[in-house]
Enzyme design. Structure first.
Site, PDB file in Angstrom:
ATOM      1  N   CYS A  83       0.828  -1.200   0.000  1.00  0.00           N
ATOM      2  CA  CYS A  83       0.000   0.000   0.000  1.00  0.00           C
ATOM      3  C   CYS A  83       0.872   1.264   0.000  1.00  0.00           C
ATOM      4  CB  CYS A  83      -0.990  -0.036   1.162  1.00  0.00           C
ATOM      5  SG  CYS A  83      -2.334   1.162   1.003  1.00  0.00           S
ATOM      6  N   HIS A 193      -3.833  -5.035  -0.172  1.00  0.00           N
ATOM      7  CA  HIS A 193      -3.427  -5.515   1.153  1.00  0.00           C
ATOM      8  C   HIS A 193      -3.454  -7.043   1.173  1.00  0.00           C
ATOM      9  CE1 HIS A 193      -3.425  -1.707   3.465  1.00  0.00           C
ATOM     10  NE2 HIS A 193      -4.291  -1.330   2.543  1.00  0.00           N
ATOM     11  N   GLU A 195      -2.543  -8.968   3.514  1.00  0.00           N
ATOM     12  CA  GLU A 195      -2.946  -9.430   4.851  1.00  0.00           C
ATOM     13  C   GLU A 195      -4.454  -9.398   5.044  1.00  0.00           C
ATOM     14  OE1 GLU A 195      -2.774  -4.971   5.406  1.00  0.00           O
ATOM     15  OE2 GLU A 195      -1.794  -6.486   4.156  1.00  0.00           O
TER      16      GLU A 195
END
Length: 228
Positions: A83, A193, A195
């Site tokens: 990001c 992202h 995650e």
């Protein structure tokens, strides 16, 4: 203590979710969230996440004396930008007219207001937030086991524009094509992202923790030579 993976902490970003996701795919690795240049230098791999504004990001990086540590890591070991950690690797961001790290050639641009509508003329919101398809612009070990067009989770109002097309490893659409992954030497960086991207994101992180950049030559030499 030997550190396998350092997650760079400069006061911005969801560091806990990033570190937990890495620990999930690499349970035997020593994963440390750190703002220490020495720990970053000693780590075998570095993850550089982030969110917020580019100007604030650069201010916090410099306040912690992390600029050189980040640049050195990007040139010398497996390095994953996420990001904002992707955006500030480039030279300049329109956000706050901010000079960034300049590790990669290119700039960061805001989604233009006049272009933000779909094929039926409906207005699209900025930030671009939610799930979107990612198309693999070039083969790379971090794409292993991930289908072309797989969906990842995004939250951003700006996107990178590399001056060297060879850097582009992936792209998405909103409502036009934009670069969402780049690769160069030891660096792989993504706008989305991982995650927060469920199985696809965990697969990418798992690929990162076993990636040997020496086995995947890049077209761009970070030592300063021009990109072919």
């Amino acid at each position: 203590m030997s550190v396998d993976i350092a997650v760079v902490d400069y006061g911005m970003g969801n560091l806990r979710s990033v570190s937990k996701a890495i620990e999930h795919v690499a349970p035997s690795a020593t994963v440390v969230v750190t703002s220490s240049p020495d720990v970053i230098a000693e780590a075998g791999r570095v993850v550089f996440p982030g969110q917020g504004a580019a100007r604030d990001c650069m201010r916090e990086i410099d306040a912690r004396g992390l600029r050189e540590a980040i640049a050195t890591a990007a040139r010398s070991k497996p390095f994953l930008g996420i990001c904002m950690g992707m955006q500030v690797l480039f030279e300049h961001s329109e956000e706050g007219d901010t000079a960034c790290l300049g590790i990669l050639p290119g700039n960061v641009q805001r989604f233009p207001h006049e272009a933000m509508h779909d094929d039926r003329g409906n207005k699209l919101k900025v930030p671009h937030m939610g799930w979107n398809n990612v198309h693999q612009g070039a083969p790379h070990p971090l794409w292993s086991g991930i289908e072309d067009g797989e969906r990842f989770y995004f939250v951003h109002s700006y996107f990178v524009q590399p001056t060297t097309p060879d850097l582009i490893a992936g792209f998405s659409h909103y409502p036009f094509p934009f670069t969402c992954a780049v690769a160069s030497g030891n660096i792989f960086a993504v706008q989305f992202h991982p995650e927060k991207s469920q199985n696809a994101g965990l697969t990418l992180l798992g690929n990162f923790v076993t990636w040997n950049p020496g086995e995947h030559a890049s077209a761009c030499d970070l030592s300063g030579a021009s990109c072919a």
